[in-house]
Scaffold this motif. Structure first.
Motif, PDB file in Angstrom:
ATOM      1  N   MET A   1       0.836  -1.191   0.000  1.00  0.00           N
ATOM      2  CA  MET A   1       0.000   0.000   0.000  1.00  0.00           C
ATOM      3  C   MET A   1       0.878   1.251   0.000  1.00  0.00           C
ATOM      4  SD  MET A   1      -3.148  -0.396  -0.261  1.00  0.00           S
ATOM      5  CE  MET A   1      -4.542  -1.396  -0.019  1.00  0.00           C
ATOM      6  N   ALA A   2       0.266   2.393   0.191  1.00  0.00           N
ATOM      7  CA  ALA A   2       0.938   3.675   0.061  1.00  0.00           C
ATOM      8  C   ALA A   2       1.524   4.173   1.377  1.00  0.00           C
ATOM      9  CB  ALA A   2      -0.055   4.703  -0.476  1.00  0.00           C
ATOM     10  N   THR A   3       2.478   5.063   1.247  1.00  0.00           N
ATOM     11  CA  THR A   3       3.052   5.766   2.383  1.00  0.00           C
ATOM     12  C   THR A   3       2.372   7.118   2.475  1.00  0.00           C
ATOM     13  OG1 THR A   3       5.173   4.677   2.063  1.00  0.00           O
ATOM     14  CG2 THR A   3       5.180   6.703   3.353  1.00  0.00           C
ATOM     15  N   VAL A   4       1.814   7.415   3.661  1.00  0.00           N
ATOM     16  CA  VAL A   4       1.075   8.654   3.877  1.00  0.00           C
ATOM     17  C   VAL A   4       1.777   9.485   4.938  1.00  0.00           C
ATOM     18  CG1 VAL A   4      -1.127   9.644   4.642  1.00  0.00           C
ATOM     19  CG2 VAL A   4      -1.113   7.554   3.267  1.00  0.00           C
ATOM     20  N   LEU A   5       1.943  10.760   4.669  1.00  0.00           N
ATOM     21  CA  LEU A   5       2.450  11.701   5.655  1.00  0.00           C
ATOM     22  C   LEU A   5       1.268  12.471   6.214  1.00  0.00           C
ATOM     23  CD1 LEU A   5       4.787  13.126   7.117  1.00  0.00           C
ATOM     24  CD2 LEU A   5       4.938  14.684   5.141  1.00  0.00           C
ATOM     25  N   SER A   6       1.076  12.406   7.524  1.00  0.00           N
ATOM     26  CA  SER A   6      -0.036  13.070   8.199  1.00  0.00           C
ATOM     27  C   SER A   6       0.510  14.301   8.918  1.00  0.00           C
ATOM     28  CB  SER A   6      -0.682  12.096   9.196  1.00  0.00           C
ATOM     29  OG  SER A   6      -1.742  12.690   9.882  1.00  0.00           O
ATOM     30  N   VAL A   7       0.192  15.490   8.404  1.00  0.00           N
ATOM     31  CA  VAL A   7       0.790  16.739   8.875  1.00  0.00           C
ATOM     32  C   VAL A   7      -0.225  17.558   9.665  1.00  0.00           C
ATOM     33  CG1 VAL A   7       1.921  18.889   8.151  1.00  0.00           C
ATOM     34  CG2 VAL A   7       2.256  16.785   6.817  1.00  0.00           C
ATOM     35  N   SER A   8       0.125  17.866  10.915  1.00  0.00           N
ATOM     36  CA  SER A   8      -0.711  18.748  11.725  1.00  0.00           C
ATOM     37  C   SER A   8      -0.094  20.139  11.760  1.00  0.00           C
ATOM     38  CB  SER A   8      -0.849  18.228  13.158  1.00  0.00           C
ATOM     39  OG  SER A   8      -1.561  19.184  13.935  1.00  0.00           O
ATOM     40  N   GLY A   9      -0.866  21.119  11.316  1.00  0.00           N
ATOM     41  CA  GLY A   9      -0.422  22.504  11.333  1.00  0.00           C
ATOM     42  C   GLY A   9      -0.897  23.264  12.553  1.00  0.00           C
ATOM     43  N   SER A  10      -1.307  22.560  13.588  1.00  0.00           N
ATOM     44  CA  SER A  10      -1.793  23.212  14.798  1.00  0.00           C
ATOM     45  C   SER A  10      -0.651  23.561  15.745  1.00  0.00           C
ATOM     46  CB  SER A  10      -2.786  22.316  15.540  1.00  0.00           C
ATOM     47  OG  SER A  10      -3.164  22.925  16.757  1.00  0.00           O
ATOM     48  N   PRO A  11      -0.672  24.769  16.301  1.00  0.00           N
ATOM     49  CA  PRO A  11       0.355  25.142  17.287  1.00  0.00           C
ATOM     50  C   PRO A  11       0.045  24.629  18.699  1.00  0.00           C
ATOM     51  CG  PRO A  11      -1.059  27.021  16.837  1.00  0.00           C
ATOM     52  CD  PRO A  11      -1.505  25.913  15.913  1.00  0.00           C
ATOM     53  N   SER A  12      -1.125  24.071  18.909  1.00  0.00           N
ATOM     54  CA  SER A  12      -1.558  23.673  20.248  1.00  0.00           C
ATOM     55  C   SER A  12      -1.104  22.260  20.621  1.00  0.00           C
ATOM     56  CB  SER A  12      -3.087  23.742  20.335  1.00  0.00           C
ATOM     57  OG  SER A  12      -3.542  23.198  21.545  1.00  0.00           O
ATOM     58  N   ALA A  13      -0.663  22.100  21.867  1.00  0.00           N
ATOM     59  CA  ALA A  13      -0.265  20.777  22.371  1.00  0.00           C
ATOM     60  C   ALA A  13      -1.480  19.882  22.592  1.00  0.00           C
ATOM     61  CB  ALA A  13       0.523  20.929  23.666  1.00  0.00           C
ATOM     62  N   THR A  14      -2.635  20.464  22.836  1.00  0.00           N
ATOM     63  CA  THR A  14      -3.872  19.691  23.047  1.00  0.00           C
ATOM     64  C   THR A  14      -4.848  20.023  21.928  1.00  0.00           C
ATOM     65  OG1 THR A  14      -4.730  21.426  24.485  1.00  0.00           O
ATOM     66  CG2 THR A  14      -3.583  19.586  25.549  1.00  0.00           C
ATOM     67  N   SER A  15      -4.430  19.743  20.736  1.00  0.00           N
ATOM     68  CA  SER A  15      -5.136  20.167  19.535  1.00  0.00           C
ATOM     69  C   SER A  15      -6.216  19.192  19.088  1.00  0.00           C
ATOM     70  CB  SER A  15      -4.106  20.331  18.422  1.00  0.00           C
ATOM     71  OG  SER A  15      -4.717  20.449  17.176  1.00  0.00           O
ATOM     72  N   ARG A  16      -7.395  19.722  18.824  1.00  0.00           N
ATOM     73  CA  ARG A  16      -8.444  18.905  18.217  1.00  0.00           C
ATOM     74  C   ARG A  16      -8.078  18.548  16.772  1.00  0.00           C
ATOM     75  NH1 ARG A  16     -11.582  22.051  21.760  1.00  0.00           N
ATOM     76  NH2 ARG A  16     -13.014  20.785  22.998  1.00  0.00           N
ATOM     77  N   THR A  17      -7.380  19.443  16.111  1.00  0.00           N
ATOM     78  CA  THR A  17      -6.936  19.170  14.742  1.00  0.00           C
ATOM     79  C   THR A  17      -6.022  17.950  14.729  1.00  0.00           C
ATOM     80  OG1 THR A  17      -7.064  21.514  14.154  1.00  0.00           O
ATOM     81  CG2 THR A  17      -5.710  20.119  12.732  1.00  0.00           C
ATOM     82  N   THR A  18      -5.051  17.931  15.616  1.00  0.00           N
ATOM     83  CA  THR A  18      -4.140  16.793  15.701  1.00  0.00           C
ATOM     84  C   THR A  18      -4.898  15.537  16.100  1.00  0.00           C
ATOM     85  OG1 THR A  18      -2.309  18.277  16.241  1.00  0.00           O
ATOM     86  CG2 THR A  18      -1.985  15.943  16.724  1.00  0.00           C
ATOM     87  N   GLY A  19      -5.827  15.665  17.029  1.00  0.00           N
ATOM     88  CA  GLY A  19      -6.655  14.526  17.423  1.00  0.00           C
ATOM     89  C   GLY A  19      -7.433  13.971  16.244  1.00  0.00           C
TER      90      GLY A  19
ATOM     91  N   HIS B   1      -2.304   1.246   4.725  1.00  0.00           N
ATOM     92  CA  HIS B   1      -1.303   2.258   4.408  1.00  0.00           C
ATOM     93  C   HIS B   1      -0.313   2.412   5.557  1.00  0.00           C
ATOM     94  CE1 HIS B   1      -3.652   3.330   0.929  1.00  0.00           C
ATOM     95  NE2 HIS B   1      -4.716   3.522   1.685  1.00  0.00           N
ATOM     96  N   GLU B   2       0.873   2.834   5.220  1.00  0.00           N
ATOM     97  CA  GLU B   2       1.884   3.188   6.221  1.00  0.00           C
ATOM     98  C   GLU B   2       1.708   4.684   6.498  1.00  0.00           C
ATOM     99  OE1 GLU B   2       6.637   3.996   6.194  1.00  0.00           O
ATOM    100  OE2 GLU B   2       5.930   2.235   5.106  1.00  0.00           O
ATOM    101  N   VAL B   3       1.630   5.075   7.759  1.00  0.00           N
ATOM    102  CA  VAL B   3       1.401   6.479   8.106  1.00  0.00           C
ATOM    103  C   VAL B   3       2.558   7.004   8.946  1.00  0.00           C
ATOM    104  CG1 VAL B   3      -0.120   8.119   9.280  1.00  0.00           C
ATOM    105  CG2 VAL B   3      -1.107   6.188   8.028  1.00  0.00           C
ATOM    106  N   THR B   4       3.111   8.134   8.513  1.00  0.00           N
ATOM    107  CA  THR B   4       4.136   8.849   9.265  1.00  0.00           C
ATOM    108  C   THR B   4       3.522  10.169   9.716  1.00  0.00           C
ATOM    109  OG1 THR B   4       5.872   7.886   7.890  1.00  0.00           O
ATOM    110  CG2 THR B   4       6.449   9.862   9.147  1.00  0.00           C
ATOM    111  N   ARG B   5       3.756  10.536  10.959  1.00  0.00           N
ATOM    112  CA  ARG B   5       3.172  11.757  11.520  1.00  0.00           C
ATOM    113  C   ARG B   5       4.203  12.877  11.594  1.00  0.00           C
ATOM    114  NH1 ARG B   5       0.260   8.636  16.554  1.00  0.00           N
ATOM    115  NH2 ARG B   5      -1.292   7.567  15.274  1.00  0.00           N
TER     116      ARG B   5
END
Length: 185
Positions: free
Chosen positions: A1-19, A33-37
């Protein structure tokens, strides 16, 4: 399968975006898929602010983009645009860092007034960076994301259905792009 890069652009340590991204990462992993954060906030601020493209952390982040077949980009929406932190990183990547890649843009925010930020602010930047395929993006209201103990994330049903749909479309696009030439899809 594919390699996926999961990028969070949130500046917060307790981010809903990152969640939300971690929730989506689990679905992509379950699909094989393989996921890299990459949490942009974990990069050192100095090279981001000074546009130091030679700094080892920036070079390493750029290499993650280069190795990925697909990229999920998540950002909170501030003042009808994606985060400045995400913008700082995107500005340091090579002009065509997304060339040949599938991209899934995601956004979170406190009001539906920001729902078009993906199409009017983020999508043009992703397209200018050469993305081969930009999946339909998805905006999730902050109140639809619950962060629990030990990193547990739950997404309200009214957002979960749409999120699953765009994630599956993205996953299918990754699979289609990885098929050998002449393969029946």
């Amino acid at each position: 399968m594919a390699t996926v890069l999961s990028v969070s652009g949130s500046p917060s340590a307790t981010s809903r975006t990152t969640g939300l991204l971690r929730h989506l990462d689990a679905r992509l992993l379950a699909q094989g898929h393989e996921v890299t954060r990459l949490d942009v906030r974990s990069l050192p601020a100095e090279p981001l602010l000074r546009a130091d493209v030679r700094h080892p952390a920036i070079v390493a982040a750029a290499a993650l983009f280069e190795r990925a077949d697909g990229i999920v980009i998540g950002t909170p929406i501030y003042k009808a645009a994606y985060s400045g932190l995400l913008k700082s990183l995107l500005d340091l990547l090579p002009q065509y860092a997304l060339a040949g890649k599938a991209v899934l843009p995601l956004a979170t925010g406190g009001s539906t007034a920001h729902v078009l930020a993906i199409d009017y602010a983020l999508r043009p930047v992703l397209a200018s960076m050469g993305a081969a395929y930009i999946a339909p993006g998805w905006f999730t209201l902050d109140r639809h994301i619950t962060l629990g103990e030990a990193g547990a994330v739950s997404v309200a049903a009214e957002s979960a259905v749409g999120l699953e749909r765009v994630t599956d479309q993205f996953s299918a696009a990754l699979c289609d792009r990885r098929a050998p030439v002449g393969a029946v899809l």
